[in-house]
Enzyme design. Sequence first.
Site, PDB file in Angstrom:
ATOM      1  N   SER A  62       0.800  -1.226   0.000  1.00 39.63           N
ATOM      2  CA  SER A  62       0.000   0.000   0.000  1.00 39.63           C
ATOM      3  C   SER A  62       0.833   1.277   0.000  1.00 39.63           C
ATOM      4  O   SER A  62       0.286   2.363  -0.184  1.00 39.63           O
ATOM      5  CB  SER A  62      -0.937   0.014   1.214  1.00 39.63           C
ATOM      6  OG  SER A  62      -1.997  -0.890   1.040  1.00 39.63           O
ATOM      7  N   LYS A  65       0.426   3.477  -2.897  1.00 41.58           N
ATOM      8  CA  LYS A  65      -0.707   4.402  -2.956  1.00 41.58           C
ATOM      9  C   LYS A  65      -0.247   5.857  -2.946  1.00 41.58           C
ATOM     10  O   LYS A  65      -0.995   6.759  -3.346  1.00 41.58           O
ATOM     11  CB  LYS A  65      -1.655   4.166  -1.781  1.00 41.58           C
ATOM     12  CG  LYS A  65      -2.472   2.879  -1.846  1.00 41.58           C
ATOM     13  CD  LYS A  65      -3.388   2.773  -0.625  1.00 41.58           C
ATOM     14  CE  LYS A  65      -4.404   1.641  -0.744  1.00 41.58           C
ATOM     15  NZ  LYS A  65      -3.840   0.321  -0.465  1.00 41.58           N
ATOM     16  N   SER A 122      -6.332   3.793   4.000  1.00 35.50           N
ATOM     17  CA  SER A 122      -5.639   2.918   3.055  1.00 35.50           C
ATOM     18  C   SER A 122      -6.617   2.120   2.198  1.00 35.50           C
ATOM     19  O   SER A 122      -6.393   0.950   1.873  1.00 35.50           O
ATOM     20  CB  SER A 122      -4.702   1.949   3.794  1.00 35.50           C
ATOM     21  OG  SER A 122      -3.774   1.371   2.900  1.00 35.50           O
ATOM     22  N   LYS A 224       2.803   6.771   5.053  1.00 36.59           N
ATOM     23  CA  LYS A 224       1.954   5.654   4.645  1.00 36.59           C
ATOM     24  C   LYS A 224       2.557   4.314   5.043  1.00 36.59           C
ATOM     25  O   LYS A 224       3.772   4.117   4.937  1.00 36.59           O
ATOM     26  CB  LYS A 224       1.772   5.683   3.121  1.00 36.59           C
ATOM     27  CG  LYS A 224       0.722   4.718   2.592  1.00 36.59           C
ATOM     28  CD  LYS A 224      -0.670   5.218   2.865  1.00 36.59           C
ATOM     29  CE  LYS A 224      -1.723   4.168   2.533  1.00 36.59           C
ATOM     30  NZ  LYS A 224      -1.678   2.988   3.435  1.00 36.59           N
TER      31      LYS A 224
END
Length: 384
Positions: A62, A65, A122, A224
């Site tokens: 993730s 992202k 997320s 993140k």
Amino acid sequence: MPRNFTGLLAALGTVFGLCLTPLGLARAEALETPARQAVLIDLSTHTVLFEKAADERMTPSSMSKLMTVYLLFDKLAKGGVKMTDTFTVSEKAWRMTGSKMFVHVGDKVSVEDLLRGIIIQSGNDACVVVAEGMASTEDAFAAQMTARAKELGLKGSNFKDASGWPNPDHYMTARDLSVLAQRLIEDFPQYYPMFAELKFKYGNIEQGNRNPLLGAVPGADGLKTGHTEDGGYGLVGSAVRDGRRLILVVNGLTSMKERSQESSRIMEWGFREFQTYTMAKKGDTLAEAKVWQGDEEAVPLTVAEDARVTLRRVARAEMKVKVVYDGPVPAPIKAGDVIASLEITAPDMVTINLPLVAARDVERQGVVGRIFSSLRYLVSGDAS
């Protein structure tokens, strides 16, 4: 003819005190980490404080992202979309599993909510909504992600989806993630504070930010986390203290607990073991360079901009500094011309060379002056 000169920096202690040491890692106990890939950077001077397999292709999960967010931030900044604009949720987006924002088919979700759904929650579903809203299909959006990554200088990145969903052809490097984090921070200061928000509620479902640095490491404000079976547990984090901003990327850890402990430990190590120092300020005279056939015998040397370095605190005792130039420097010389470098070395550290520029103009001598200079050089070897 001009000769080569290497001049030691005069009055080093007076000019710089104890603040000078070179970039790089000093002799000290090496940092070790169970992370498969890692990099820690001081953004104020772009100094790599620590790295491990930083250019190795890895599954970014993730954390990728962040590229989806970058493209949406860029669209916002250029006026292509507004925070209040909406994108419609497709069945594909709704069917996404894993971490979710919990949007429903047919929902019209605002750009602002989608951003928080990606950054804080997320949401894999939110990423697909954004991809389809901006490029019609997720495949087309992934191609845009890859193209923009190349423009940003991300040399080891390739994207096949908007969310980081496992795909053998979807990869990044730790160094690329650190560069992307830097660009998010510097290119979009108006939007970056979203990364520090601790929770977000959508559709009566409130979720907390997964970033373990927030609230645990003083100054932490992004960015993140990521996790897949292949990639392990990873994090792109950043914190700022006393004007220093560090960016950390770790990946390949075995649990959420290990990710939390390692990311906090490495970040604190970076702030504790290193310091950023101002070596010289714009306009400071650091030394002089001899001039060949000029209306002055020497030209003062300075830095074009304030010169700062980040260094290991223990490195200062064995630091060596000298001014290096190929001289005498032939006239004419214009203020701002790069004519020398400040070379800084210490054992077990990377040598750094900072450009030194002429502090003022030096005009060329007239014909008679040049004749006498040449004769003096022929007789005595004095090229000044």
